[in-house]
Structure formats: structure tokens, C-alpha cells
Scaffold this motif. Structure first.
Motif, PDB file in Angstrom:
ATOM      1  N   ASP A 122       0.829  -1.209   0.000  1.00  0.00           N
ATOM      2  CA  ASP A 122       0.000   0.000   0.000  1.00  0.00           C
ATOM      3  C   ASP A 122       0.863   1.259   0.000  1.00  0.00           C
ATOM      4  OD1 ASP A 122      -2.238  -1.621   0.088  1.00  0.00           O
ATOM      5  OD2 ASP A 122      -2.411  -1.525   2.275  1.00  0.00           O
ATOM      6  N   THR A 125       2.494   1.593  -3.604  1.00  0.00           N
ATOM      7  CA  THR A 125       1.553   1.965  -4.661  1.00  0.00           C
ATOM      8  C   THR A 125       1.020   3.382  -4.462  1.00  0.00           C
ATOM      9  OG1 THR A 125      -0.226   0.843  -3.445  1.00  0.00           O
ATOM     10  CG2 THR A 125       0.882  -0.405  -5.188  1.00  0.00           C
ATOM     11  N   GLU A 126       0.825   3.805  -3.215  1.00  0.00           N
ATOM     12  CA  GLU A 126       0.360   5.170  -2.981  1.00  0.00           C
ATOM     13  C   GLU A 126       1.431   6.191  -3.361  1.00  0.00           C
ATOM     14  OE1 GLU A 126      -1.050   8.211   0.612  1.00  0.00           O
ATOM     15  OE2 GLU A 126      -0.803   6.069   1.034  1.00  0.00           O
ATOM     16  N   LEU A 128       4.090   5.863  -5.340  1.00  0.00           N
ATOM     17  CA  LEU A 128       4.370   5.878  -6.769  1.00  0.00           C
ATOM     18  C   LEU A 128       3.183   6.416  -7.555  1.00  0.00           C
ATOM     19  CD1 LEU A 128       6.469   5.133  -8.907  1.00  0.00           C
ATOM     20  CD2 LEU A 128       5.421   2.861  -9.033  1.00  0.00           C
ATOM     21  N   GLY A 129       1.980   6.019  -7.167  1.00  0.00           N
ATOM     22  CA  GLY A 129       0.797   6.485  -7.875  1.00  0.00           C
ATOM     23  C   GLY A 129       0.636   7.991  -7.818  1.00  0.00           C
ATOM     24  N   GLU A 130       0.895   8.581  -6.644  1.00  0.00           N
ATOM     25  CA  GLU A 130       0.765  10.029  -6.519  1.00  0.00           C
ATOM     26  C   GLU A 130       1.867  10.762  -7.282  1.00  0.00           C
ATOM     27  OE1 GLU A 130      -1.705  11.778  -5.206  1.00  0.00           O
ATOM     28  OE2 GLU A 130      -2.747   9.870  -4.887  1.00  0.00           O
ATOM     29  N   VAL A 132       3.312   9.628 -10.026  1.00  0.00           N
ATOM     30  CA  VAL A 132       2.935   9.496 -11.441  1.00  0.00           C
ATOM     31  C   VAL A 132       1.827  10.486 -11.795  1.00  0.00           C
ATOM     32  CG1 VAL A 132       1.808   7.949 -13.080  1.00  0.00           C
ATOM     33  CG2 VAL A 132       3.711   7.118 -11.692  1.00  0.00           C
ATOM     34  N   LYS A 133       0.846  10.604 -10.903  1.00  0.00           N
ATOM     35  CA  LYS A 133      -0.250  11.542 -11.153  1.00  0.00           C
ATOM     36  C   LYS A 133       0.271  12.979 -11.223  1.00  0.00           C
ATOM     37  CE  LYS A 133      -3.949  10.952  -8.689  1.00  0.00           C
ATOM     38  NZ  LYS A 133      -4.897  11.010  -7.516  1.00  0.00           N
ATOM     39  N   HIS A 138       0.429   7.998 -16.357  1.00  0.00           N
ATOM     40  CA  HIS A 138      -0.204   6.818 -15.785  1.00  0.00           C
ATOM     41  C   HIS A 138       0.905   5.844 -15.378  1.00  0.00           C
ATOM     42  CE1 HIS A 138      -4.147   8.127 -17.190  1.00  0.00           C
ATOM     43  NE2 HIS A 138      -3.609   8.372 -18.371  1.00  0.00           N
ATOM     44  N   ARG A 139       0.598   4.977 -14.430  1.00  0.00           N
ATOM     45  CA  ARG A 139       1.629   4.033 -13.995  1.00  0.00           C
ATOM     46  C   ARG A 139       2.150   3.186 -15.144  1.00  0.00           C
ATOM     47  NH1 ARG A 139       0.058   0.803  -8.660  1.00  0.00           N
ATOM     48  NH2 ARG A 139      -1.802   0.349  -9.911  1.00  0.00           N
ATOM     49  N   SER A 140       1.299   2.895 -16.117  1.00  0.00           N
ATOM     50  CA  SER A 140       1.733   2.092 -17.263  1.00  0.00           C
ATOM     51  C   SER A 140       2.726   2.830 -18.149  1.00  0.00           C
ATOM     52  CB  SER A 140       0.515   1.669 -18.093  1.00  0.00           C
ATOM     53  OG  SER A 140      -0.206   2.808 -18.541  1.00  0.00           O
ATOM     54  N   LEU A 182       2.097  -3.807  -9.410  1.00  0.00           N
ATOM     55  CA  LEU A 182       2.786  -2.838 -10.281  1.00  0.00           C
ATOM     56  C   LEU A 182       2.882  -3.406 -11.687  1.00  0.00           C
ATOM     57  CD1 LEU A 182       5.615  -1.769  -7.812  1.00  0.00           C
ATOM     58  CD2 LEU A 182       3.507  -0.520  -8.354  1.00  0.00           C
TER      59      LEU A 182
END
Length: 418
Positions: A122, A125-126, A128-130, A132-133, A138-140, A182
Motif C-alpha cells: 500500500d 503503490t500510494e 508511486l501512484g501520486e 505518477v499523477k 499513468h503508472r503504465s 505494479l
């Protein structure tokens, strides 16, 4: 298309393409004429090369070299949107994530503080996700991610070793859970090893094939670079020098269970306030400790918030280095002797060309500590490597993670032979 074979025109083109791309990374925007001069290619060949790289999205026209005599020339640069990578620096206090484009420019960061009971997946992913945003991606879009942790993941078992102080990272299925969460290739590396990668690519170890990086923050560790390559050892534990038995401390048995060893107990940050008090060093004002590692002009390796033990050590060392006399000098001398006691064993075995000093609890001592440590090491070790301060001043571990991800990604993206 079949892979290029030695001597074929396609292989020669791919080699020229890679050489031009590396020049653009090193020098920034260049004209066709300048690329031809630096590579030895003719103007027509350089023009074809640039047209080819522009067509596949690896370079872009960025303007002209106006201001010089004669006609302006078109300039070309690496297309920063050609690929993106991610890096994460994990400590007991937080997870810090960053996204960089293919040129190495950091385009976004995000930090997630540790909270009691938080799961590693968690947190990753949080963070890295933030990041990326924040980069508008996008994560991809990330080609690769490198995650830095204390200790090392045992290649035989997949379990994190030498880092029992890192909460939430010891599940037997952690690597599988992260892979499922991921969507891109993920690599894991020891944090001190990645600080060494940053110094090798960007800082004090550029041009050096054999060096040691000595690090002291939450833990005391070293990175070993031999023949230009990281030496990790069979289980990934090479460089875990905090476990070394050393004179001046009782033998620590069951070291992995204790998560400590003689060298850690002798020279680790947890003992510095006690050492300072014994030598008559006045403790810093209460307001100085928590933010000392983030003050303007803070030392190399201090670009992230630290726990209270590291912050207290940094405050003591910073003040002692600013006025290295009397009790302050005795404190620095005693600390230099402690550091040299373990470092001498590493130097005796590896005989490095240089030792890079990094981590907030070494760098805060500045030149006074460096000079004292070098003098002590000369008394204890058979060889005398130069001791140099780290030059990657902010987030060295994170920059090392990004540099590691970029190296592998550039090999893929810049390969035009296929």
C-alpha cells in the motif's frame, strides 16, 4: 526484424545512433554539424541519423543556435517523453517516490510517511501512484521502477534480510504481491548500494573503478564497487559492515536477530549523544535537532527527514564541525577513531582507490571529521585511499534508484538495431 549481426550496416547504424544519443545526453542540444564533428560522421550521414531518430521519437528539434555568426543551425535534443522511470527510497520513517524522464530530469516526487500497521504494498503503490499523477502520467507509462530498501532481498528466498527495523517489509509473499500490484518491471536494491550508484554516475566516484562508500544514518553500512560494478555477495549482504566485530565492543552474537553488531554499536548514531556527553559537549538546543538535516546548506546525504537518533547526531556533528576545538574536537576525534576502526578492515581486504563518505551522520562532520578520519585510517590500515565527501547532496539513495532504472531503460529504448 532479425537482430543485427556484426559488421552489417544495420549494426553500424545502431552503434552510430547510440553514440549520438549519448552525446545529446551529455552535452544537451546539438546541431547536425556538431554531432557530425563529435562522432566523425559526414554531414549527410549525420542528417540521416537525426532524421531516423526523430522519426522513431527519440530526438526532437528544439530551436536554433542563434547569436552566432552566419546562418542559424537547427538544434536537436533527446525527446524527454521517449520513456519514464520510477525510483523509491524506503526508510522506517517514510516511502519517497520520484518519476524521471529519459534525460534524467525528475518531473515529480511524492512522500508517504509511515503509519502504524501500514502494508508495504500500500505504501509503495500510494507513493508511486501520486508521483505518477503529479507528473501527468499513468503508472503504465513507466518503463521500469527501482526500489531502494535497507538490507537486501535474498536471491535464494526472496525474503528481506539485514533490515528487521523496517516495518511491514517481511512478508514471505512481498515480492509477488508487489509484482501483482505494479504493471512494470520492478527491481530491488540495497539503499547504500544505490547511494554508491549515484556517486558513480553523478558525483565523487565518477571515473573510479574501485571504491567503497561508507554510509551512516539509521544504520552503518558500505557499498563495494569493484571493477566498476557493485559487489553484492551471495545473499546480497556484501557491505553490511555494521555487523563487523571490532575492538572496543563485546562480541555480539546472533547478530541478525539483534539487528546489530560491534561496529554498529561502536560508531552508529545511537551512541553519539552518549559519547558527546562523556566528552563534555553541550547538547544542541532542542529546536536544533529535528530539522538539522534539512537546514540550508545541510551536508551530502542529508536531503531527507530522519528519525530522532539521526537528527540528534547530525545536530551534534554540525555544531562540533563548526567549532572544532576543545570538547568538540575531542568528540570528532573519538568518532573518527570509531569509524576508522571498522573501515580499516574493509580497506585491508579491498584496497580501494577512494572511500566516499556519505550519509547524514558522517557528512555533518564536514572537513574536520574527514581529515581526522583519514589520519586515523592511515594509522590502522596498510593502504591509504583518499577519503572524499559525497557530492550528491540531496536524496542520494533516490537518485541512485533513478540512475539504475535509467541505465537499463536507455539500453532498451536507445537500441535501434531491432
Amino acid at each position: 526484424m532479425p537482430a543485427a549481426t556484426p559488421g552489417t550496416p544495420s549494426l553500424l547504424r545502431a552503434m552510430n545512433d547510440r553514440a549520438a544519443l549519448e552525446l545529446l545526453l551529455t552535452h544537451g542540444p546539438l546541431s547536425r554539424t556538431r554531432i557530425g564533428h563529435l562522432t566523425g560522421l559526414s554531414k549527410p550521414t549525420a542528417s540521416q541519423l537525426l532524421a531516423r531518430l526523430e522519426a522513431v521519437g527519440l530526438v526532437v528539434a528544439t530551436g536554433t543556435d542563434g547569436g552566432r555568426p552566419g546562418p542559424s543551425a537547427q538544434l536537436y535534443a533527446i525527446n524527454p517523453r521517449a520513456a519514464y522511470v520510477g525510483g523509491l527510497d524506503v526508510t522506517p520513517e517514510r516511502v519517497l517516490a520520484a518519476v524521471a524522464d529519459i534525460t534524467g530530469t525528475v518531473v515529480a516526487t511524492h512522500e508517504v510517511p509511515y503509519t502504524e500497521g501500514a502494508e508495504a504494498v500500500d505504501q509503495v503503490t500510494e507513493a508511486l501512484g501520486e508521483a505518477v499523477k503529479a507528473a501527468g502520467l499513468h503508472r503504465s507509462d513507466l518503463r521500469r521502477v527501482v526500489i531502494a530498501t535497507p538490507g537486501a532481498f535474498d536471491p535464494q528466498t526472496g525474503r528481506l534480510r539485514y533490515a528487521s527495523h523496517l516495518p511491514g517489509w517481511h512478508s514471505p509473499t512481498l515480492l509477488e504481491d508487489l509484482a501483482a500490484a505494479l504493471p512494470m518491471p520492478v527491481e530491488y536494491e540495497n539503499d547504500v548500494n544505490l547511494a554508491a550508484v549515484a556517486e558513480q554516475r553523478l558525483g565523487a566516484a565518477r571515473g573510479h573503478e574501485d571504491f567503497v562508500l561508507l554510509w551512516n544514518e539509521e544504520g552503518l553500512g558500505a557499498a563495494l564497487v569493484l571493477g566498476g560494478r557493485l559487489h553484492r555477495g551471495w545473499t546480497g549482504g556484501a557491505g553490511e559492515v555494521g555487523f563487523l566485530p571490532v575492538p572496543g565492543r563485546p562480541l555480539v552474537r546472533q547478530v541478525t536477530r539483534a539487528n546489530s553488531g560491534g561496529y554498529q554499536e561502536l560508531a552508529g548514531v545511537e551512541g553519539l549523544p552518549r559519547l558527546a556527553a562523556e566528552l563534555g559537549v553541550e547538547p544542541p538546543a532542542a529546536s536544533a535537532s529535528p530539522d538539522a538535516a534539512d537546514a540550508p546548506g545541510a551536508p551530502a546525504g542529508s536531503g531527507t527527514p530522519h528519525g530522532p537518533e539521526v537528527a540528534a547526531a547530525v545536530a551534534l556533528l554540525t555544531r562540533a564541525a563548526a567549532a572544532p576545538e576543545g570538547a568538540n574536537l575531542r568528540f570528532l576525534q573519538s568518532y573518527a577513531t570509531a569509524l576508522a576502526t571498522g573501515l580499516a578492515s574493509v580497506v585491508a581486504v579491498l584496497d580501494p582507490e577512494i572511500v566516499v563518505l556519505s550519509g547524514a551522520a558522517i557528512s555533518a562532520g564536514g572537513e574536520p571529521l574527514r581529515a581526522l578520519l583519514e589520519a586515523e585510517l592511515a594509522e590502522l590500515a596498510p593502504s591509504r585511499p583518499r577519503l572524499v565527501p559525497g557530492e550528491v547532496r540531496e536524496h542520494p539513495v533516490l537518485h541512485g534508484a533513478l540512475e539504475s532504472a535509467l541505465a537499463a531503460t536507455r539500453d532498451e529504448v536507445f537500441d535501434t538495431s531491432g
